[in-house]
Design a protein around this motif. Structure first.
Motif, PDB file in Angstrom:
ATOM      1  N   PRO A  80       3.208  -9.337  -7.163  1.00 30.27           N
ATOM      2  CA  PRO A  80       2.202  -8.235  -7.103  1.00 30.27           C
ATOM      3  C   PRO A  80       2.342  -7.097  -8.306  1.00 30.27           C
ATOM      4  O   PRO A  80       3.597  -6.980  -8.807  1.00 30.27           O
ATOM      5  N   THR A  81       1.523  -6.620  -8.920  1.00 29.28           N
ATOM      6  CA  THR A  81       1.530  -5.839 -10.178  1.00 29.28           C
ATOM      7  C   THR A  81       0.668  -4.522  -9.823  1.00 29.28           C
ATOM      8  O   THR A  81      -0.231  -4.284  -9.394  1.00 29.28           O
ATOM      9  N   ILE A 132       0.402   2.104 -13.206  1.00 29.82           N
ATOM     10  CA  ILE A 132       0.676   3.270 -12.903  1.00 29.82           C
ATOM     11  C   ILE A 132       0.423   4.266 -14.340  1.00 29.82           C
ATOM     12  O   ILE A 132       1.039   3.674 -15.391  1.00 29.82           O
ATOM     13  N   ASN A 133       0.011   5.267 -14.374  1.00 32.79           N
ATOM     14  CA  ASN A 133      -0.432   6.134 -15.498  1.00 32.79           C
ATOM     15  C   ASN A 133      -0.898   5.040 -16.388  1.00 32.79           C
ATOM     16  O   ASN A 133      -0.644   5.280 -17.744  1.00 32.79           O
ATOM     17  N   GLY A 134      -1.876   4.172 -16.125  1.00 36.16           N
ATOM     18  CA  GLY A 134      -2.561   3.386 -17.109  1.00 36.16           C
ATOM     19  C   GLY A 134      -1.634   1.852 -17.554  1.00 36.16           C
ATOM     20  O   GLY A 134      -2.153   1.175 -18.334  1.00 36.16           O
ATOM     21  N   ARG A 135      -0.444   2.014 -17.237  1.00 36.17           N
ATOM     22  CA  ARG A 135       0.351   0.914 -17.674  1.00 36.17           C
ATOM     23  C   ARG A 135       0.512   0.003 -16.506  1.00 36.17           C
ATOM     24  O   ARG A 135       0.808   0.321 -15.237  1.00 36.17           O
ATOM     25  N   LEU A 136       0.527  -1.389 -16.889  1.00 37.01           N
ATOM     26  CA  LEU A 136       0.806  -2.298 -15.647  1.00 37.01           C
ATOM     27  C   LEU A 136       2.407  -2.376 -15.283  1.00 37.01           C
ATOM     28  O   LEU A 136       3.279  -2.636 -16.208  1.00 37.01           O
ATOM     29  N   LYS A 137       2.857  -2.581 -14.252  1.00 40.37           N
ATOM     30  CA  LYS A 137       4.286  -2.622 -13.684  1.00 40.37           C
ATOM     31  C   LYS A 137       4.653  -3.647 -12.879  1.00 40.37           C
ATOM     32  O   LYS A 137       3.719  -3.550 -11.684  1.00 40.37           O
ATOM     33  N   THR A 138       4.923  -4.847 -13.152  1.00 37.61           N
ATOM     34  CA  THR A 138       5.178  -6.047 -12.445  1.00 37.61           C
ATOM     35  C   THR A 138       6.421  -5.665 -11.355  1.00 37.61           C
ATOM     36  O   THR A 138       7.382  -5.410 -11.668  1.00 37.61           O
ATOM     37  N   LEU A 139       6.193  -5.922  -9.823  1.00 41.05           N
ATOM     38  CA  LEU A 139       7.277  -5.919  -9.007  1.00 41.05           C
ATOM     39  C   LEU A 139       8.229  -7.131  -9.051  1.00 41.05           C
ATOM     40  O   LEU A 139       7.985  -7.981  -9.410  1.00 41.05           O
ATOM     41  N   ASN A 140       9.555  -6.604  -8.570  1.00 42.38           N
ATOM     42  CA  ASN A 140      10.705  -7.681  -8.680  1.00 42.38           C
ATOM     43  C   ASN A 140      10.893  -8.465  -7.629  1.00 42.38           C
ATOM     44  O   ASN A 140      11.688  -8.284  -6.981  1.00 42.38           O
ATOM     45  N   THR A 141       9.950  -9.153  -7.510  1.00 40.18           N
ATOM     46  CA  THR A 141       9.751 -10.228  -6.310  1.00 40.18           C
ATOM     47  C   THR A 141       9.145 -11.572  -6.749  1.00 40.18           C
ATOM     48  O   THR A 141       8.797 -11.494  -7.854  1.00 40.18           O
ATOM     49  N   PRO A 142       9.293 -12.365  -5.928  1.00 42.31           N
ATOM     50  CA  PRO A 142       8.916 -13.907  -6.531  1.00 42.31           C
ATOM     51  C   PRO A 142       7.404 -13.931  -6.582  1.00 42.31           C
ATOM     52  O   PRO A 142       6.845 -12.992  -5.954  1.00 42.31           O
ATOM     53  N   LEU A 153       0.876  -1.168   0.139  1.00 44.62           N
ATOM     54  CA  LEU A 153      -0.110   0.007  -0.053  1.00 44.62           C
ATOM     55  C   LEU A 153       0.960   1.239  -0.051  1.00 44.62           C
ATOM     56  O   LEU A 153       0.575   2.276  -0.923  1.00 44.62           O
ATOM     57  N   GLU A 154       1.864   1.210   0.639  1.00 42.85           N
ATOM     58  CA  GLU A 154       3.010   2.462   0.849  1.00 42.85           C
ATOM     59  C   GLU A 154       3.670   2.618  -0.616  1.00 42.85           C
ATOM     60  O   GLU A 154       3.600   3.721  -0.982  1.00 42.85           O
ATOM     61  N   LEU A 155       3.848   1.482  -1.255  1.00 45.85           N
ATOM     62  CA  LEU A 155       4.557   1.649  -2.371  1.00 45.85           C
ATOM     63  C   LEU A 155       3.487   2.237  -3.562  1.00 45.85           C
ATOM     64  O   LEU A 155       3.876   3.057  -4.356  1.00 45.85           O
TER      65      LEU A 155
END
Length: 362
Positions: A28-29, A32-42, A9-11
């Motif tokens: 988790p994805t 942001i500004n309409g585009r999907l950004k996948t986090l660099n985690t397992p 939530l903070e992120l």
């Protein structure tokens, strides 16, 4: 590594993400500004998504998820933001989508709404519709309109939402916010009861069935200012959707009711800004003038678009015209404009003519 919901939530707040997607089999994805950004985690496991879901869901929502395969609710993350959550099941696993709702209400000017909107916020009665696809900012627009009324005049405002998104405090007005499945069972029931609660203004979060649409039209006719939302694009399609919700033998009567009771239809969509600083809204506005009232009553909704085109002096504008203006002002990309427009060929012709004109000036 265990992912904590607080960190996510903070992120999301830090990155100004509109949504967080939590699904089994991928990290988790964020959107942001309409585009999907996948986090660099397992990738998340079934246990991860179950744990994350339980950390923010009430017993009632968990039970609803098990019994019906889904549940929606809202919650506050301290003073920082609110989130609207949709729980779901897919392939037997639990997933979630969290939509971030800012704690800061924007002014009508900050959203970029046409100035005439203020006139409708202060109207004594009638139906004002805000339409557009999911995620087009309808809730933000309506919350800002309610806040404007709350600051300017003394009214009794009742909002019916599923779930409550923006929290309003009492200012010049009294604001009562009722949440579906928490305070009342459904929209039509809440609307029926609202009419006995001395309201001046009623906000119907979603006009999703015949009963609710019918109750909203009646409320507008009986001397209340009613705001509602529909998932339609464009004014003509909105009018048709409402009429088509009724049985054939009632449609002529509904046309007559709308021709008198409908104030305006505001259609909107959100696009990424060219400078990368968030998103910008584009609007279509239809004002119900005597001419448009006649078109609705006489079942000539196919002529509404050209009536909007010639109604600039009433504050009207077509979505494609606003998109083209934003493109000329270098606020949006050509590809984003074309993805959101209604009449592609016509807009392409305009862009060609405009480009040729610009080149001739060089």
């Amino acid at each position: 590594m265990t992912i904590q919901i607080e960190k996510l939530l903070e992120l999301a707040i830090d990155k100004k993400a509109s949504d967080i997607h939590i699904e089994v089999g991928r990290p988790p994805t964020l959107r942001i500004n309409g585009r999907l950004k996948t986090l660099n985690t397992p990738p998340l496991t079934p246990d991860d998504t179950m744990r994350l879901m339980k950390s923010i869901s009430s017993e009632r929502c968990q039970q609803e998820l098990n019994e019906q395969g889904g549940s929606d609710f809202g919650f506050a993350f301290g003073e920082k933001a609110r989130f609207r959550v949709s729980l779901l099941k897919q392939k037997g696993n639990v997933g979630m989508v969290l939509r971030q709702i800012s704690n800061t209400l924007l002014s009508l000017e900050e959203i970029g709404l046409p100035p005439i909107i203020k006139t409708y916020c202060l109207a004594p009665r009638g139906l004002f519709l805000v339409t557009g696809p999911t995620g087009s900012g309808k809730s933000t627009t309506l919350a800002s309109m309610i806040d404007f009324i709350n600051q300017e005049v003394d009214r009794h405002i009742i909002t019916i939402e599923d779930p409550i998104e923006f929290y309003h405090t009492h200012k010049k007005s009294i604001v009562i916010q009722r949440e579906i499945n928490v305070d009342v069972t459904n929209f039509s029931e809440a609307l029926r009861r609202a009419l006995r609660q001395d309201p001046d203004v009623i906000l119907v979060g979603e006009m999703r069935d015949l009963e609710t649409i019918s109750a909203a039209i009646t409320a507008a006719e009986t001397g209340h200012l009613v705001f509602g939302t529909l998932h339609t694009t464009g004014a003509a399609e909105t009018v048709n959707r409402i009429i088509d919700a009724f049985p054939t033998n009632q449609q002529a009567q509904v046309r007559a009711q709308l021709s008198v009771g409908l104030l305006a239809v505001l259609s909107q969509t959100l696009l990424p800004r060219l400078d990368g600083k968030g998103r910008i809204a584009a609007f279509e506005l239809m004002v119900v003038t005597p001419a448009i009232s006649h078109l609705i009553r006489e079942n000539q909704t196919h002529r509404i678009t050209s009536a909007i085109q010639t109604g600039a002096k009433y504050g009207m504008q077509l979505l494609d015209d606003h998109l083209f203006r934003l493109f000329k002002e270098k606020k949006i990309k050509y590809s984003d404009m074309m993805a959101k427009c209604v009449h592609k060929e016509e807009l392409q012709r305009k862009v060609k003519a405009y480009t040729a004109e610009q080149n001739a000036k060089k």
